[in-house]
Design a protein around this motif. Sequence first.
Motif, PDB file in Angstrom:
ATOM      1  N   VAL A 106      -3.868  59.814 -12.076  1.00  0.00           N
ATOM      2  CA  VAL A 106      -5.128  60.096 -11.393  1.00  0.00           C
ATOM      3  C   VAL A 106      -4.824  60.554  -9.970  1.00  0.00           C
ATOM      4  O   VAL A 106      -4.040  59.928  -9.259  1.00  0.00           O
ATOM      5  CB  VAL A 106      -6.045  58.853 -11.398  1.00  0.00           C
ATOM      6  N   GLY A 107      -5.405  61.681  -9.582  1.00  0.00           N
ATOM      7  CA  GLY A 107      -5.199  62.239  -8.249  1.00  0.00           C
ATOM      8  C   GLY A 107      -4.056  63.243  -8.166  1.00  0.00           C
ATOM      9  O   GLY A 107      -3.997  64.034  -7.234  1.00  0.00           O
ATOM     10  N   GLN A 110      -3.339  68.016 -12.400  1.00  0.00           N
ATOM     11  CA  GLN A 110      -3.433  68.081 -13.858  1.00  0.00           C
ATOM     12  C   GLN A 110      -3.382  69.525 -14.341  1.00  0.00           C
ATOM     13  O   GLN A 110      -2.784  69.804 -15.373  1.00  0.00           O
ATOM     14  CB  GLN A 110      -4.720  67.424 -14.352  1.00  0.00           C
ATOM     15  N   ARG A 148      -6.250  65.402 -11.434  1.00  0.00           N
ATOM     16  CA  ARG A 148      -6.809  64.616 -12.555  1.00  0.00           C
ATOM     17  C   ARG A 148      -7.867  63.685 -11.987  1.00  0.00           C
ATOM     18  O   ARG A 148      -7.648  62.986 -11.019  1.00  0.00           O
ATOM     19  CB  ARG A 148      -5.725  63.833 -13.261  1.00  0.00           C
ATOM     20  N   ALA A 149      -9.025  63.718 -12.624  1.00  0.00           N
ATOM     21  CA  ALA A 149     -10.133  62.854 -12.203  1.00  0.00           C
ATOM     22  C   ALA A 149      -9.904  61.431 -12.697  1.00  0.00           C
ATOM     23  O   ALA A 149      -9.144  61.195 -13.646  1.00  0.00           O
ATOM     24  CB  ALA A 149     -11.448  63.400 -12.738  1.00  0.00           C
ATOM     25  N   ALA A 150     -10.584  60.511 -12.085  1.00  0.00           N
ATOM     26  CA  ALA A 150     -10.481  59.095 -12.472  1.00  0.00           C
ATOM     27  C   ALA A 150     -11.131  58.830 -13.799  1.00  0.00           C
ATOM     28  O   ALA A 150     -11.956  59.502 -14.267  1.00  0.00           O
ATOM     29  CB  ALA A 150     -11.124  58.225 -11.400  1.00  0.00           C
TER      30      ALA A 150
END
Length: 150
Positions: A106-107, A110, A148-150
């Motif tokens: 995440v973060g 991606q 990449r989103a949470a």
Amino acid sequence: MAKPITEKFEQMTLEVATDEAGTTWTKICGLVGVTITRSATFDTSEVPADCDDESLPLDQERALRSLQVSVSADGVWAQQSHEMMLDWYYGGQSKLIRIGNQNAAVGDTQYESGPAVMTTLTNQRTKGQKVTASIALEFDGTPTRLPRAA
């Protein structure tokens, strides 16, 4: 020491937008070998190492000039991608593509996404084998990195 977190084959993806907005994506059917190449070009300047002692060797300093990201892919020639691939090559236009790291934290990045042109399209036949394909794509500019989103 912690064990490394690795990425599986199917977690590195190459996709093409099926619409101009880039809201719907599809994989290029048949192309299973994908290589991503990120290259940087630097300018080099020789500068004095010491202004008081010109006998010393010069230092070389580098400045980033440009970034280039390209993708090559190979595999079998699939009917599902036949017309799209030929239209892309013969049309000479760019298409939105994205390369994905589906195992990104995440973060972290991606996707690397942006318009790309097809610079090479190769088909090969070998007796007893399926017809194969190889392509080369080059991003038209520096791709956008999407986290990449949470």
